[in-house]
Scaffold this active site. Structure first.
Site, mmCIF file in Angstrom:
data_model
loop_
_atom_site.group_PDB
_atom_site.id
_atom_site.type_symbol
_atom_site.label_atom_id
_atom_site.label_comp_id
_atom_site.label_asym_id
_atom_site.label_seq_id
_atom_site.Cartn_x
_atom_site.Cartn_y
_atom_site.Cartn_z
ATOM 1 N N PRO A 1 -3.170 -2.196 -1.999
ATOM 2 C CA PRO A 1 -2.098 -2.103 -0.991
ATOM 3 C C PRO A 1 -2.218 -3.248 0.016
ATOM 4 C CG PRO A 1 -3.333 -0.029 -1.166
ATOM 5 C CD PRO A 1 -4.098 -1.072 -1.927
ATOM 6 N N GLU A 2 -1.138 -3.997 0.185
ATOM 7 C CA GLU A 2 -1.113 -5.102 1.147
ATOM 8 C C GLU A 2 -0.515 -4.585 2.453
ATOM 9 O OE1 GLU A 2 -2.257 -8.152 0.719
ATOM 10 O OE2 GLU A 2 -2.697 -8.153 -1.418
ATOM 11 N N ARG B 1 -10.546 4.740 -7.028
ATOM 12 C CA ARG B 1 -11.777 3.946 -7.060
ATOM 13 C C ARG B 1 -12.729 4.193 -5.895
ATOM 14 N NH1 ARG B 1 -10.927 -2.112 -8.799
ATOM 15 N NH2 ARG B 1 -13.157 -1.982 -8.469
#
Ligand SMILES: [Zn+2]
Length: 272
Positions: free
Chosen positions: A2-3, A113
């Site tokens: 996610p940016e 993750r």
């Protein structure tokens, strides 16, 4: 990953879901996300608290809690996202933290993750937030601010832009897009850039972030959770024609990350 624009969209969702709501229960079993804080500490700060605001600094989100309580800092890492879970429904797979609201409604932090963060704002977290550089979506980011920051840096401008202590939360994709928009080669040293070029770069950064913010606002939550598609001009387009002049886009590695640029629109020589 996610940016910044996606993180901002999540902030907006969390604001709608949580501000003014009382947290009746909290479950934060994942040790990695808590980063050394005890499960009891994180859960007890949340339990019984009312959410006053959801703020963002760079790619960090903070649940600001009313009263004397510290906030809760969240980072999405590589795969983090949120989901609002209605009463009676099961929690999504890979849920790592849950905030329970009235009437059985819950908000889950999902992270395959486990590289995200979910922890109470203590001294360490506060120092980390304070060390962040200018906020690229705020008025703080100006050409003169960038001029001042770049004067002492011999680093390549692309590497400079991705340093969180200089510009907070600007990632690989948007740094590449902003440099393309400004016609600046990613390997130019930061301090070689002129005021004019930095004006163009400031505009490029804003435009890259805002256009993705607009695109992401129109998308579904599911789309955000899955990471979206490539709608960028140069990023991820090695070998394909430059959208402006047709020269094939080149890919190089800088500071361990891929950089994409047009060798013709972003010539390496300094202007004049
Ligand atoms: Zn070009």
């Amino acid at each position: 990953m996610p940016e910044l624009p996606e993180v901002e969209i999540w902030r907006e969702h969390l604001e709608r879901w949580l501000v003014g709501r009382r947290i009746v229960d909290a479950d934060v079993p994942d040790r990695l996300l808590r980063g050394g804080q005890s499960r009891r500490r994180v859960e007890s700060v949340l339990r019984g608290a009312t959410v006053g605001a959801v703020s963002r600094r760079g790619k960090f989100l903070t649940l600001e809690l009313r009263g004397q309580r510290p906030g809760v800092l969240m980072h999405l890492g590589m795969t983090g996202s949120f989901e609002r879970v209605p009463s009676g429904a099961g929690l999504p797979r890979f849920t790592r933290a849950v905030v329970g609201l009235a009437r059985g409604e819950r908000v889950a932090f999902v992270d395959v993750r486990r590289l995200g963060q979910f922890r109470v704002v203590g001294d360490t977290e506060r120092r980390r937030l304070e060390a962040l550089g200018v906020e690229p979506l705020s008025r703080e980011l100006t050409a003169s601010k960038l001029f001042e920051l770049t004067r002492k840096s011999r680093r390549p401008i692309k590497v400079f832009l991705m340093d969180q202590h200089r510009v907070a939360g600007l990632g690989n994709i948007h740094a590449a897009e902003a440099l393309f928009a400004a016609g600046i080669h990613p390997e130019r040293s930061a301090r070689s850039l002129t005021r004019d070029e930095l004006r163009g770069l400031t505009r490029g950064i804003r435009r890259a972030l805002r256009s993705e913010l607009r695109r992401s606002r129109g998308k579904t939550l599911r789309y955000l959770q899955q990471g979206g598609d490539n709608t960028f001009l140069v990023y991820g387009h090695a070998g394909e024609p430059c959208p402006s002049c047709g020269t094939p886009i080149v890919k190089i590695v800088q500071g361990g990350r891929s950089s994409y640029y047009c060798p013709s629109c972003q010539a390496k020589r300094n202007p004049r």
